[in-house]
Scaffold this motif. Structure first.
Motif, PDB file in Angstrom:
ATOM      1  N   UNK A   1     -56.227  27.945  -0.284  1.00 19.02           N
ATOM      2  CA  UNK A   1     -55.100  27.244   0.340  1.00 19.02           C
ATOM      3  C   UNK A   1     -55.140  27.436   1.849  1.00 19.02           C
ATOM      4  N   UNK A   2     -54.930  26.350   2.545  1.00 18.67           N
ATOM      5  CA  UNK A   2     -54.792  26.363   3.996  1.00 18.67           C
ATOM      6  C   UNK A   2     -53.669  25.380   4.335  1.00 18.67           C
ATOM      7  N   UNK A   3     -52.695  25.788   5.152  1.00 14.90           N
ATOM      8  CA  UNK A   3     -51.516  24.941   5.350  1.00 14.90           C
ATOM      9  C   UNK A   3     -51.811  23.561   5.955  1.00 14.90           C
ATOM     10  N   UNK A   4     -52.874  23.433   6.720  1.00 16.19           N
ATOM     11  CA  UNK A   4     -53.146  22.127   7.328  1.00 16.19           C
ATOM     12  C   UNK A   4     -54.067  21.268   6.484  1.00 16.19           C
ATOM     13  N   UNK A   5     -54.783  21.879   5.563  1.00 11.53           N
ATOM     14  CA  UNK A   5     -55.870  21.148   4.913  1.00 11.53           C
ATOM     15  C   UNK A   5     -55.647  20.875   3.432  1.00 11.53           C
ATOM     16  N   UNK A   6     -54.897  21.741   2.752  1.00  9.19           N
ATOM     17  CA  UNK A   6     -54.891  21.682   1.296  1.00  9.19           C
ATOM     18  C   UNK A   6     -53.973  20.611   0.743  1.00  9.19           C
ATOM     19  N   UNK A   7     -54.323  20.161  -0.472  1.00  7.58           N
ATOM     20  CA  UNK A   7     -53.472  19.177  -1.138  1.00  7.58           C
ATOM     21  C   UNK A   7     -52.194  19.815  -1.668  1.00  7.58           C
ATOM     22  N   UNK A   8     -52.316  21.026  -2.214  1.00  8.44           N
ATOM     23  CA  UNK A   8     -51.155  21.642  -2.879  1.00  8.44           C
ATOM     24  C   UNK A   8     -50.032  21.893  -1.891  1.00  8.44           C
ATOM     25  N   UNK A   9     -48.851  21.456  -2.288  1.00  3.33           N
ATOM     26  CA  UNK A   9     -47.682  21.647  -1.433  1.00  3.33           C
ATOM     27  C   UNK A   9     -46.572  22.224  -2.309  1.00  3.33           C
ATOM     28  N   UNK A  10     -45.516  22.723  -1.681  1.00  2.94           N
ATOM     29  CA  UNK A  10     -44.332  23.172  -2.405  1.00  2.94           C
ATOM     30  C   UNK A  10     -44.659  24.168  -3.512  1.00  2.94           C
ATOM     31  N   UNK A  11     -44.129  23.911  -4.728  1.00  2.00           N
ATOM     32  CA  UNK A  11     -44.264  24.879  -5.821  1.00  2.00           C
ATOM     33  C   UNK A  11     -45.721  25.189  -6.174  1.00  2.00           C
ATOM     34  N   UNK A  12     -46.611  24.183  -6.067  1.00  2.00           N
ATOM     35  CA  UNK A  12     -48.023  24.445  -6.401  1.00  2.00           C
ATOM     36  C   UNK A  12     -48.600  25.485  -5.441  1.00  2.00           C
ATOM     37  N   UNK A  13     -48.256  25.342  -4.159  1.00  3.34           N
ATOM     38  CA  UNK A  13     -48.774  26.278  -3.159  1.00  3.34           C
ATOM     39  C   UNK A  13     -48.188  27.664  -3.370  1.00  3.34           C
ATOM     40  N   UNK A  14     -46.885  27.733  -3.644  1.00  2.00           N
ATOM     41  CA  UNK A  14     -46.250  29.045  -3.864  1.00  2.00           C
ATOM     42  C   UNK A  14     -46.843  29.736  -5.080  1.00  2.00           C
TER      43      UNK A  14
END
Lengths: 483, 331
Positions: B39-52
């Motif tokens: 995970x990288x905040x500028x690059x990754x697809x996963x956002x919100x709950x998936x990222x957490x």
């Protein structure tokens, strides 16, 4: 009523959390939070005013040059300097490079990857979108990043490095360009133009800039298959998903005018709303309201009188972001606003007919490639090696200065007050502060907060991609917002 | 190797700098070395709950975490609560996320001077109580404490710079992935030695002006910026003039002074950045490894020997006099 908190909201610059109140399957209200505070406006107090040129670019790594440009403009105003022609051309080139690189980053890395999400599997354009735009893995990442890095070589020549250059000075540019470097700059711009014409547009920049109505755009799209270019694929996706109907905000648009002083700027300064002509900007009518920010309460103030005093325990607050208002109104800024104020006919027709939207904002950015890059070529050609690039002058011990520039994301202002040779006041209103402001004392939501209202939610209660498209259509820069 | 990249009290500029890497396919290069960007905040697809969910799985050990890259300062305020930066959607201060993830990571990297020392975020009155991962300015400690080691045994690797150079990050990551980066690869401030064992002065295009102490007096002058304009290139550890930025650039070639952005505490120099502090006309900050008496003697001598070309070009924005063509008869 159901409340959903969305975050971390990635593929934006910086930290963003969005709270949605959902009723009857639609967004009933939205609250936008910038959950990060660093306090640049306090850090600057007591410094030598020229030190602002070191600090302010570091507000933001994605639009650091625009922060430099605003600080240089504020110092220039305080010093009463006039910039020589070469300095103007160099500064325009540096800012334009960053702005176009930001549009590029937004399109390829931040915005388009959402169309490669599995939620869209089965759409006729899905396989093409996934192959090209899948986050990290898509072919566009492998192919657009090197093109961007090569384009940024202009800043190696003109600005030493990016981000965080010190080459932009109140009197122009500290980096003179030699005759040989002028040719290399020209070659770099032509190389980037070639990439844009081949991959992004599949047409010449001049042909794209000449699209002057929705009919012309539709005819252009109809004449080529959806896979002909990244722009053509975007038009296909936007039509299928009706992105012209999503994400309308207040439809009052602000631009400080870009690339040059107000009179001879490439893009005009002013305020525009559908159905009227551009009206003059009264910068004295700008105030910042802190009623819903984690900042010590005080009446709305003009930035020359403003403060930024954190109060993390304030009741009713939900963001570190202030709420700027122009004559009491919520306004939107950005590439779309810049082009509307300047009178770009296709965008004016689109927004007059249907209001602002995800589609209009992205189209505004893409049209800027076609309008700005040719201007950059003329600025490079206009450089006269051997003539001065930087005027010199003294900074008075007591002075005020205002710097109003256009960052990629829109209107950026710095308001500087100097007493006894030191900074005693430095207030910044960034573009995303306008667009992502919280509510004001009257309870009026900010532009994004309004743009989210009414969007349909997914049946399983998850946050639909459409919400993400609306948020990202503003290309938010949260680190600038809260500085 | 699984990589997580977090951003806290910084500007995102080190990520943006990384994206200026001249590698032809940056992410492909990392993938090829076996680095998997979880995970990288500028690059990754996963956002919100998936990222957490991903971050939580790393924090509780369900997913192995090999490389933790942190960009931006650790904001401990207000009053130690960490509430100046709460990770969106989690309700939890970022400093707590970093502590939890660093406890699991094989290697922890501070990307940029904010994460290394506190950096510009710790400037002025430091309103957010910013510090680095393992340093607060020059003092060891920081958020994770002086004794912190990643599970592979190294302290926090300080890839310092404001921003950091893309090459410094890529080389460090690749060296770690290849298993060719040990404790001896770090300098006394835990910076990778491959870039920190040089000075910005090395390879500076203004070196002829430096030799003769032919000095720039104002922005846009060509001369050496050490004597009047605050340049710290002779003291700052980095290879900026050997490893170009954005194709061909560096701060000094860009027309402005080195502000020693790779060094702890650079944000508080004790003088205006673009002004050299002096005592009796002699700069306080002398070149590394140079005895003061020698500097004074050599400066006086070299000034007296400055060729007219070098002296006049030093205070102009483009060469006024070109080097003489001298026919020596030697071929």
């Amino acid at each position: 009523m159901n409340r959903i908190v969305v975050g971390p909201f990635n593929r934006v610059e910086g930290d963003l959390e969005v709270t949605l109140d959902v009723a009857d399957g639609r967004v009933a209200a939205a609250r936008v939070n910038s959950p990060l505070f660093r306090g640049f406006e306090q850090i600057l107090v007591g410094k030598d005013p020229r030190d602002a040129l070191v600090f302010v670019p570091r507000i933001c790594g994605i639009c650091s040059v625009s922060q430099s440009a605003a600080a240089a403009a504020a110092l220039r105003a305080a010093m009463g300097l006039a910039v020589p022609d070469n300095g103007r051309h160099a500064a325009n080139l540096v800012l334009a490079t960053e702005n176009l690189a930001d549009h590029f980053t937004h399109f390829y890395l931040f915005f388009m990857p959402d169309f490669a999400r599995d939620a869209y599997a089965g759409r006729r354009w899905f396989e093409a979108a996934r192959a090209r735009f899948k986050a990290v893995e898509g072919s566009a990442t492998a192919d657009a990043l090197p093109a961007r890095a090569a384009f940024m070589h202009t800043l190696g020549l003109l600005a030493g490095k990016w981000p965080h250059t010190l080459s932009l000075q109140p009197g122009g540019s500290a980096r003179a360009v030699s005759a040989a470097e002028k040719i290399r700059l020209y070659a770099l711009l032509r190389e980037f133009r070639g990439w844009l014409e081949r991959r992004l547009f599949g047409d010449s920049l001049e042909a794209i800039a000449a699209l002057d109505s929705m009919a012309a755009l539709e005819a252009w799209a109809a004449a080529r298959p959806p896979g002909a270019s990244d722009f053509r694929l975007f038009l296909e996706i936007a039509a299928d998903l009706k992105l012209r109907r999503a994400g309308r905000a207040t439809d009052v648009y602000l631009s400080y005018g870009a690339y040059g002083d107000a009179d001879d700027a490439l893009f005009a300064r002013g305020v525009w709303r559908p159905g009227s002509a551009t009206t003059a900007l009264d910068a004295g009518a700008i105030v910042e309201d802190v009623s819903h920010a984690w900042l010590r309460d005080e009446a709305p103030r003009h930035p020359l009188q403003g403060h930024t005093w954190p109060d993390a325990d304030k009741a009713g607050a939900y963001s570190w972001c202030k709420a700027p208002r122009l004559g009491g109104e919520v306004v939107e800024c950005g590439a779309l606003a810049r082009q509307l104020v300047d009178g770009q006919p296709l965008l004016r027709e689109l927004v007059t007919g249907e209001g602002g939207s995800v589609f209009a904002r992205v189209l505004g950015r893409l049209l800027e490639f076609a309008r700005v890059l040719p201007a950059m070529e003329t600025w490079v050609r206009a450089i006269e090696p051997g003539a001065p690039f930087c005027a010199q002058g003294e900074l008075p011990d007591d002075a005020q200065g205002v710097g109003l520039v256009e960052a990629a994301r829109g209107a950026l202002g710095h308001w500087l007050t100097v007493r006894h040779g030191r900074i005693v006041g430095y207030q910044i209103i960034a573009p995303t502060t306008w667009n992502f402001s919280p509510r004001d004392a009257a309870g009026t939501p900010g532009a994004l907060e309004q743009a989210l209202v009414g969007l349909p939610m997914a049946e399983d209660g998850s946050v639909p991609a459409l919400v993400q498209h609306v948020v990202r259509s503003f290309d938010p820069c949260m680190v600038c917002t809260v500085h | 190797m699984n990589l997580i990249w977090l951003q806290s009290g910084g500007c995102g500029g080190c990520t943006m700098s990384l994206l200026c890497s001249d590698a032809r396919d940056l992410l492909g290069l990392l993938r090829d070395a076996g680095i998997n960007i979880l995970w990288h905040p500028s690059l990754s697809e996963q956002t919100g709950p998936e990222a957490l969910a991903l971050l939580e799985a790393c924090a509780n050990g369900e997913i192995p975490l090999d490389l933790l890259c942190v960009e931006g300062a650790m904001l401990r305020g207000p009053a130690g609560s960490g509430r100046f930066h709460v990770l969106a959607g989690s309700g939890k201060p970022m400093i707590h996320w970093v502590e939890a993830l660093a406890a699991r990571a094989r290697h922890t990297l501070a990307i940029g001077s904010c994460a290394a020392w506190g950096g510009i975020s710790a400037g002025g009155t430091n309103p957010t109580e910013a510090c680095g991962l393992q340093y607060e300015g020059e003092t060891r400690g920081g958020l994770l404490g002086a004794g912190y080691r990643g599970s592979a045994g190294l302290p926090v690797i300080n890839v310092a710079g404001c921003p950091t150079h893309p090459g410094w990050v890529v080389d460090t990551l690749l060296a770690l992935a290849l298993g060719e980066f040990g404790a001896d690869a770090l300098d006394a401030l835990a910076r990778p030695r491959f870039y920190a064992d040089q000075l910005v002065h090395h390879g500076c295009s203004r070196n002829e002006f430096y030799e003769f102490k032919a000095s720039a007096e104002k922005p846009s002058d060509l001369g050496c910026m050490m004597e009047h304009l605050g340049c710290k290139g002779t003291q700052a550890h980095a290879d900026c003039n050997l490893r170009p930025w954005n194709g061909s650039g560096s701060c000094t070639s860009g027309g402005y002074a080195c502000i020693s952005c790779t060094e702890p505490g650079f944000e508080t120099p004790g003088h205006p950045f673009a002004q050299t502090p002096k005592v009796a006309g002699i700069p306080i900050g002398l070149p590394s490894d140079m005895p003061k008496a020698w500097f004074v003697a050599l400066a006086a001598l070299s000034k007296s020997a400055t060729p007219r070309r070098v002296r006049e070009n030093a205070t102009a924005d483009h060469p006024q006099i070109t080097p003489a063509i001298r026919r020596t008869g030697l071929k």
